[in-house]
Design an enzyme around this catalytic site. Structure first.
Site, mmCIF file in Angstrom:
data_model
loop_
_atom_site.group_PDB
_atom_site.id
_atom_site.type_symbol
_atom_site.label_atom_id
_atom_site.label_comp_id
_atom_site.label_asym_id
_atom_site.label_seq_id
_atom_site.Cartn_x
_atom_site.Cartn_y
_atom_site.Cartn_z
ATOM 1 N N TYR A 1 -4.437 3.553 1.411
ATOM 2 C CA TYR A 1 -3.758 2.262 1.580
ATOM 3 C C TYR A 1 -2.244 2.423 1.436
ATOM 4 O O TYR A 1 -1.473 1.933 2.266
ATOM 5 C CB TYR A 1 -4.290 1.271 0.540
ATOM 6 C CG TYR A 1 -3.728 -0.123 0.665
ATOM 7 C CD1 TYR A 1 -4.206 -0.999 1.635
ATOM 8 C CD2 TYR A 1 -2.739 -0.586 -0.203
ATOM 9 C CE1 TYR A 1 -3.711 -2.295 1.751
ATOM 10 C CE2 TYR A 1 -2.237 -1.875 -0.098
ATOM 11 C CZ TYR A 1 -2.727 -2.719 0.878
ATOM 12 O OH TYR A 1 -2.223 -4.004 0.988
ATOM 13 N N SER B 1 3.395 -3.384 1.798
ATOM 14 C CA SER B 1 2.957 -3.669 0.430
ATOM 15 C C SER B 1 3.830 -2.900 -0.541
ATOM 16 O O SER B 1 4.320 -1.806 -0.225
ATOM 17 C CB SER B 1 1.490 -3.249 0.240
ATOM 18 O OG SER B 1 1.125 -3.268 -1.131
#
Length: 247
Positions: free
Chosen positions: A155, A142
């Protein structure tokens, strides 16, 4: 890009970006093995909604963070398929919170699914692919792993870890004809970001040069390129699909 007669494993492959990637490979002739963790109804609904394409979709339910379950999965792959050509490490979760008050369980669960799951699945894939001296491993990281968005320390750390893992693994398996790369999506229209407040969505879109969120099909095209024969000399790299929201 033609993937006829190729076997593609996609973790978290029945929803969101994973479902988009699965559909993309199916449309290009592949047989897809999509894994999922829990929602049987959602998985079966995805398969049914594909129509004839669904005939080339195999569903497997297990937790990618469970080492015994992963070993059992790869054992079954060796028995059921002559060769696995591509692994897409897409399974991932978010449990956001500012670091000062982030619950330890939220840290552990995100790291286990996103990063440990990538390690376990990649380990099994390498052992499978080395026998044929060919393979493609693609980690769905990401842009958050590069930018570090507020409230996503767990995350972001897991996604940055996927990048580091890919760079290291690419150097270990290159001589066996296996490439390892990462795709870094930005804000993509999926349920993973559906819970964001409206004002936050507007703020994020304002930061994207293209002024919109991406589509799962746009991420799928990037993944399929890295999985293709045409990308044979690309390994240990990252490809951003962010609408210009660069790290």
């Amino acid at each position: 890009m033609n993937f006829k007669d190729q076997n593609i494993v996609i973790t978290g492959g029945t929803r969101g970006i994973g479902a988009g990637i699965a559909k993309g490979f199916l449309e290009k002739g592949a047989h897809v093995i999509a894994t999922y963790a829990g929602n049987d109804e959602r998985a079966q609904g995805f398969k049914a909604g594909l129509g004839e394409l669904g005939e080339r979709l195999t569903l497997r339910k297990f937790d990618v963070a469970n080492s015994e379950a992963v070993k059992a999965f790869w054992h079954s792959m060796s028995e059921d398929f002559e060769q696995i050509h591509v692994l897409v490490n897409n399974a991932g979760i978010r449990m956001d919170g500012i670091l000062a008050s982030l619950d330890e369980n939220a840290w552990d669960r995100v790291m286990d699914t996103n990063l440990k799951g990538t390690y376990l699945m990649s380990q099994g894939a390498v052992l499978n692919m080395m026998q044929k001296r060919f393979g493609r491993i693609i980690n769905m990281s990401s842009i958050g792993g590069v930018l570090g968005l507020p409230g996503q320390s767990n995350y972001a750390a897991s996604k940055a870890g996927q990048i580091a893992l890919a760079k290291t693994l690419s150097k270990e398996v290159g001589k066996r004809g296996i490439t390892v790369n990462c795709v870094l999506p930005g804000f993509i229209e999926t349920e993973l970001i559906a819970d964001l407040p409206e004002e936050q969505v507007k703020e994020y879109k304002s930061q994207v040069p293209l002024k919109r969120f991406g589509k799962t099909s746009e991420v799928a095209h990037a993944v399929m390129f890295l999985a293709s024969e045409e990308a044979a000399y690309i390994t240990g790299s990252t490809l951003e699909v962010t609408g210009g929201l660069n790290g």
